[in-house]
Write a protein that holds these residues in place. Structure first.
Motif, short mmCIF file in Angstrom:
data_model
loop_
_atom_site.label_atom_id
_atom_site.label_comp_id
_atom_site.label_asym_id
_atom_site.label_seq_id
_atom_site.Cartn_x
_atom_site.Cartn_y
_atom_site.Cartn_z
N HIS A 1 8.55 0.89 8.73
CA HIS A 1 8.03 -0.38 8.21
C HIS A 1 7.72 -0.31 6.71
CE1 HIS A 1 7.95 -1.52 12.37
NE2 HIS A 1 7.07 -0.59 12.65
N LEU A 2 8.54 0.44 5.99
CA LEU A 2 8.38 0.54 4.55
C LEU A 2 9.19 -0.53 3.83
CD1 LEU A 2 8.67 4.41 4.11
CD2 LEU A 2 6.60 3.05 4.49
N SER A 3 8.85 -0.75 2.59
CA SER A 3 9.66 -1.58 1.72
C SER A 3 10.93 -0.81 1.38
CB SER A 3 8.88 -1.90 0.44
OG SER A 3 9.75 -2.12 -0.63
N PRO A 4 12.12 -1.35 1.69
CA PRO A 4 13.34 -0.63 1.34
C PRO A 4 13.43 -0.28 -0.14
CG PRO A 4 13.85 -2.40 2.86
CD PRO A 4 12.41 -2.58 2.44
N GLU A 5 12.95 -1.17 -0.99
CA GLU A 5 12.99 -0.92 -2.43
C GLU A 5 12.15 0.31 -2.79
OE1 GLU A 5 13.61 -1.08 -6.46
OE2 GLU A 5 14.71 -2.16 -4.90
N SER A 6 11.03 0.49 -2.11
CA SER A 6 10.11 1.59 -2.47
C SER A 6 10.67 2.97 -2.14
CB SER A 6 8.76 1.41 -1.77
OG SER A 6 8.84 1.71 -0.38
N ILE A 7 11.70 3.04 -1.27
CA ILE A 7 12.30 4.34 -0.94
C ILE A 7 13.72 4.46 -1.48
CG2 ILE A 7 10.83 4.75 1.07
CD1 ILE A 7 13.17 3.81 2.85
N GLY B 1 6.61 6.14 -0.72
CA GLY B 1 7.02 4.77 -0.41
C GLY B 1 5.84 3.84 -0.38
N GLU B 2 6.11 2.59 0.04
CA GLU B 2 5.08 1.56 0.16
C GLU B 2 5.33 0.75 1.42
OE1 GLU B 2 5.41 -0.86 -3.34
OE2 GLU B 2 4.73 0.74 -4.68
N PRO C 1 3.54 -7.55 11.17
CA PRO C 1 2.49 -7.53 10.15
C PRO C 1 2.52 -6.16 9.47
CG PRO C 1 1.65 -8.47 12.19
CD PRO C 1 3.02 -7.91 12.49
N PRO C 2 2.26 -6.10 8.17
CA PRO C 2 2.42 -4.83 7.45
C PRO C 2 1.61 -3.68 8.06
CG PRO C 2 2.19 -6.63 5.91
CD PRO C 2 1.92 -7.21 7.26
N HIS C 3 2.30 -2.58 8.27
CA HIS C 3 1.66 -1.35 8.75
C HIS C 3 2.65 -0.21 8.62
CE1 HIS C 3 3.96 -2.39 12.39
NE2 HIS C 3 3.75 -1.15 12.84
N LEU C 4 2.12 1.00 8.69
CA LEU C 4 2.93 2.21 8.75
C LEU C 4 3.00 2.66 10.20
CD1 LEU C 4 4.34 4.73 7.45
CD2 LEU C 4 2.06 5.78 7.41
N GLU D 1 0.85 -1.20 0.00
CA GLU D 1 0.00 0.00 0.00
C GLU D 1 0.89 1.25 0.00
OE1 GLU D 1 -3.18 0.78 -0.23
OE2 GLU D 1 -3.89 -1.28 -0.40
N PRO D 2 0.56 2.24 -0.82
CA PRO D 2 1.40 3.44 -0.90
C PRO D 2 1.22 4.37 0.29
CG PRO D 2 -0.51 3.67 -2.34
CD PRO D 2 -0.56 2.27 -1.77
N VAL D 3 2.29 5.12 0.57
CA VAL D 3 2.25 6.18 1.59
C VAL D 3 2.65 7.48 0.92
CG1 VAL D 3 2.69 4.60 3.50
CG2 VAL D 3 4.61 5.73 2.39
N PHE D 4 2.13 8.59 1.45
CA PHE D 4 2.25 9.88 0.79
C PHE D 4 2.74 10.96 1.76
CE2 PHE D 4 -1.30 7.43 -0.92
CZ PHE D 4 -0.97 7.34 -2.26
N ALA D 5 3.26 12.04 1.20
CA ALA D 5 3.61 13.22 1.99
C ALA D 5 2.33 14.02 2.25
CB ALA D 5 4.62 14.08 1.24
#
Length: 196
Positions: A118-124, A140-141, A152-155, A75-79
């Motif tokens: 808890h982001l995907s390193p690749e996404s940043i 990021g994601e 478990p996946p979360h921001l 899931e994407p995250v935004f500024a």
């Protein structure tokens, strides 16, 4: 003076769970929840039982200094507002943040440093310190369990009024540290909005 429009940090649906982990936490239940497409929010300054069991927490740091948004990996995250990339890291230790991003923002004349954990390193991986980001821009994601500290996946979203000097902030603190932590790490709803 123009009013700053704050954009959502994640694409929260209209309906989602608001979790209370003060009475306990089950990682298997949360994993199933996000794998089934569930969305949830976990609170700020909440004392959480049996959640922070990795050695670095010393079984005493358990008061949460951010807000969590639980959702599926990817899931994407935004500024929420414009700013710039301050710090990046990949904290691979068990129970840590995994891919971590800190953005620097100015809102109503105050500077805030916002940590995304808890982001995907690749996404940043395309981001660099000093890079400008616009309000609503994807930054990021969410990472999968194997790359985000085995959570478990979360921001984990946390803000600081002081420059942390690196892509890290104490996401949980002990009872003895709480009073001071509340001064440095205010309620993230300043930038997240009233999500619970």
């Amino acid at each position: 003076m123009t009013k700053t429009k704050i954009k959502p940090v994640m694409n929260l649906p209209d309906e989602y769970e608001v979790f209370d982990f003060s009475n306990g936490y089950d990682p298997e239940v949360m994993t199933r929840f996000v794998q089934s497409g569930g969305w949830g929010v976990g609170g700020y300054s909440e004392k959480r039982q049996n959640m922070y069991l990795a050695p670095q927490y010393e079984n005493r740091r358990n008061i949460h200094m951010g807000i969590d948004v639980w959702a599926a990996a990817g899931e994407p995250v935004f500024a929420p507002i414009s700013g710039e990339v301050a710090y990046l890291a990949n904290h691979e230790q068990q129970g840590n943040y995994g891919g971590t991003l800190v953005l620097k923002h100015t809102l109503k004349g105050k500077i805030y440093f916002a940590l995304y954990g808890h982001l995907s390193p690749e996404s940043i991986s395309h981001l660099k310190p000093g890079l400008k980001v616009e309000a609503g821009e994807k930054v990021g994601e969410l990472g999968a369990e194997e790359e985000n500290g085995n959570w478990p996946p979360h921001l984990h979203y946390q803000i600081s009024i002081e420059d942390p000097g690196e892509a890290d902030m104490p996401g949980v603190v002990s009872d003895e540290e709480l009073e001071e932590a509340l001064k440095h790490y205010p309620d993230p709803r300043i930038l997240l909005g009233e999500i619970y």
